[in-house]
Enzyme design. Structure first.
Site, mmCIF file in Angstrom:
data_model
loop_
_atom_site.group_PDB
_atom_site.id
_atom_site.type_symbol
_atom_site.label_atom_id
_atom_site.label_comp_id
_atom_site.label_asym_id
_atom_site.label_seq_id
_atom_site.Cartn_x
_atom_site.Cartn_y
_atom_site.Cartn_z
ATOM 1 N N LYS A 29 45.607 -45.836 111.810
ATOM 2 C CA LYS A 29 44.752 -44.691 112.113
ATOM 3 C C LYS A 29 43.457 -45.233 112.708
ATOM 4 O O LYS A 29 42.659 -45.843 112.011
ATOM 5 C CB LYS A 29 44.462 -43.890 110.848
ATOM 6 C CG LYS A 29 43.701 -42.643 111.176
ATOM 7 C CD LYS A 29 43.228 -41.874 109.984
ATOM 8 C CE LYS A 29 42.470 -40.640 110.477
ATOM 9 N NZ LYS A 29 41.325 -41.007 111.356
ATOM 10 N N ASP A 31 39.759 -45.394 114.366
ATOM 11 C CA ASP A 31 38.491 -44.719 114.149
ATOM 12 C C ASP A 31 37.779 -44.616 115.496
ATOM 13 O O ASP A 31 36.989 -45.477 115.842
ATOM 14 C CB ASP A 31 37.697 -45.603 113.172
ATOM 15 C CG ASP A 31 36.584 -44.852 112.502
ATOM 16 O OD1 ASP A 31 36.521 -43.623 112.667
ATOM 17 O OD2 ASP A 31 35.779 -45.500 111.825
ATOM 18 N N GLU A 170 40.736 -48.134 108.549
ATOM 19 C CA GLU A 170 40.495 -47.031 107.626
ATOM 20 C C GLU A 170 41.746 -46.390 107.036
ATOM 21 O O GLU A 170 41.672 -45.702 106.037
ATOM 22 C CB GLU A 170 39.591 -45.970 108.266
ATOM 23 C CG GLU A 170 40.232 -45.152 109.362
ATOM 24 C CD GLU A 170 39.450 -43.876 109.648
ATOM 25 O OE1 GLU A 170 39.870 -43.119 110.535
ATOM 26 O OE2 GLU A 170 38.430 -43.629 108.978
#
Ligand code: MN
Length: 471
Positions: A29, A31, A170
């Protein structure tokens, strides 16, 4: 928006934990700024609110050489010393003068990580299963200095998630292999799994600071828009700000003060209302039943997201059952669908159930009612009978309460295909329920007395031992 830029990015729901499932893939994922790329004779990079991003990231013009006649979905990121630098990205997003943009392009170059393809040669690909789109994407896009293709792993979400967090990233995205691309929808086919839960909130007001923060604000008053378009209060956040944020925000706030109250906020201090303009990401531990963020901490301002897009569905009242729902096709299986509103079980005592499940491997599903759902473990060797028995119990996704009444055959090809029989059922009392132990007293037809579950962390995040201690 010209008709050419007609898509909105598909959105993800939040899942609480990583999982391992051969029907899913897992990606990093990132950022950064989400952007759809429209590549033909011209190139356009559109943010989720249709803002042109190419002006601020001219180096991504490379896309025109790396792909032809496609619509792509990806994330613009800046890697700085091996780490993703969202602050640098925000800076670059704000730059306006050509010289500033040119300097930044050299100092902090961006990359576009591509993970999906929506069109090729003018033909929409949205209805194809994800894995077919991935295959087309591989051949349609050449990697370059600023263009990267997203990696993914097949099935093994838990170990991947651990590795990703170790790298300081993250979290991960879980995507269902056979899922279609659903523009603008927050779909259960895409799940984000992050170390901390977070939510993008609208700043609707502030309180003044005291003590060391006397010259600036104390806390931000946060709200989200409900399905009816009305703003609701979700809490206030008073920690996590950088000195720069504290220095600059108050003067910005002064320009957008208003006397209109968007909602009633249970804030003891005097507060000043603001017109909805600023969006910030807030990390939190849990959402309370009255929809307040518990232990909120400011993460960052987001100028890539519109206030109106900050909706309550991010918190997902049904969030605990997302994974349950995402794994099943309710048109094909008789298993109960996940209810939006968790029904009460009717009795004051919590219920438990043990289901004998003749899946690929026979196991016993041990389920305990808690917080409106059935917390669930799969116990391959069956419920322990003597204090000597130590049984591996693998925690699986929460199930809806109605599942306690489910018995029958889950059809071939469906998740958990095979016969389910109710092996035992009854009520229970909780003695201990925390990270280190679950201890319950069961009162069923077969099972009576004390049972204990303890996590077996070294064997994997979801692995527990189930024991029947001597009374
Ligand atoms: Mn099962």
């Amino acid at each position: 928006m010209t008709p050419r830029h007609r898509y909105k990015p598909m959105l993800a729901k939040e899942a609480k934990a990583a999982f391992t499932d051969p029907d899913w893939i897992f990606e990093v994922k990132w950022d950064g700024f989400r952007a759809l790329a429209y590549v033909d004779s011209e190139l356009s990079l559109r943010s989720r609110n249709q803002k042109e991003l190419l002006d601020n990231f001219p180096e991504l013009g490379e896309l025109k050489r790396q792909a032809h006649d496609v619509v792509l979905d990806g994330e613009i990121i800046i890697l700085n010393g091996g780490k993703v630098d969202f602050q640098a990205l925000l800076e670059r997003g704000k730059a306006t003068s050509p010289t500033e943009i040119e300097q930044q392009t050299k100092r902090l170059p961006a990359a576009y990580v591509v993970f999906d393809i929506l069109e090729k040669d003018g033909k929409p690909l949205l209805d194809l299963p994800l894995m077919e789109r991935k295959k087309i994407l591989q051949s349609a896009v050449q990697e370059g200095k600023h263009v990267l293709l997203a990696d993914y792993v097949d099935g093994k979400g838990e170990s991947y998630y651990e590795a990703i967090l170790q790298k300081g990233l993250e979290g991960v995205m879980a995507k269902k292999k056979n899922s279609q691309y659903e523009p603008g929808l927050r779909s259960g086919s895409w799940l984000k799994i992050k170390k901390l839960l977070s939510c993008d909130c609208v700043v609707f007001g502030y309180t003044l600071g005291t003590g060391a923060r006397k010259s600036t604000f104390g806390a931000l008053v946060l709200g989200l828009y409900g399905a009816d378009g009305k703003a609701v209060f979700v809490g206030k956040v008073g920690t996590g700000f950088s000195d720069e944020t504290l220095d600059t925000m108050l003067s910005e706030f002064r320009k957008i003060e208003t006397v209109n109250e968007p909602f009633k906020a249970d804030v003891a201090e005097k507060l000043t209302w603001l017109k909805p303009k600023f969006v910030c990401e807030v990390a939190y531990q849990v959402v309370t039943k009255d929809m307040r963020l518990r232990m909120p901490r400011f993460v960052r301002l987001r100028n890539d997201k519109e206030p109106k897009d900050c909706t309550t569905d991010q918190l997902g009242g049904e969030a605990p059952l997302n994974e349950y729902a995402a794994k099943r096709h309710f048109a094909q299986t008789q298993e109960p669908p996940a209810q939006k509103e968790a029904p009460k079980s009717g009795s004051k005592e919590n219920i438990f159930v043990v289901q004998e499940h003749h899946a690929r491997r026979l196991h016993f599903d041990f389920r305990l009612e808690r917080d409106g759902v059935l917390k669930s473990w799969a116990v391959p060797k069956g419920i322990p009978e003597t204090p000597e028995d130590k049984r591996l119990a693998v925690q699986v996704e929460d199930h809806p309460l109605e599942y306690a009444n489910f018995a029958g055959k889950i059809p071939q090809g469906q998740y958990g295909a095979g016969q389910v029989i109710i092996w035992d059922k009854g009520t229970y009392v909780t003695k201990v329920w925390d990270d280190k132990m679950v201890e319950v007293i069961l009162d069923g037809e077969k099972l009576k007395g004390r049972y204990v579950l303890v996590p077996l962390r070294k064997a994997g995040k979801n692995n527990w031992l189930m024991l029947k201690p001597s009374q």
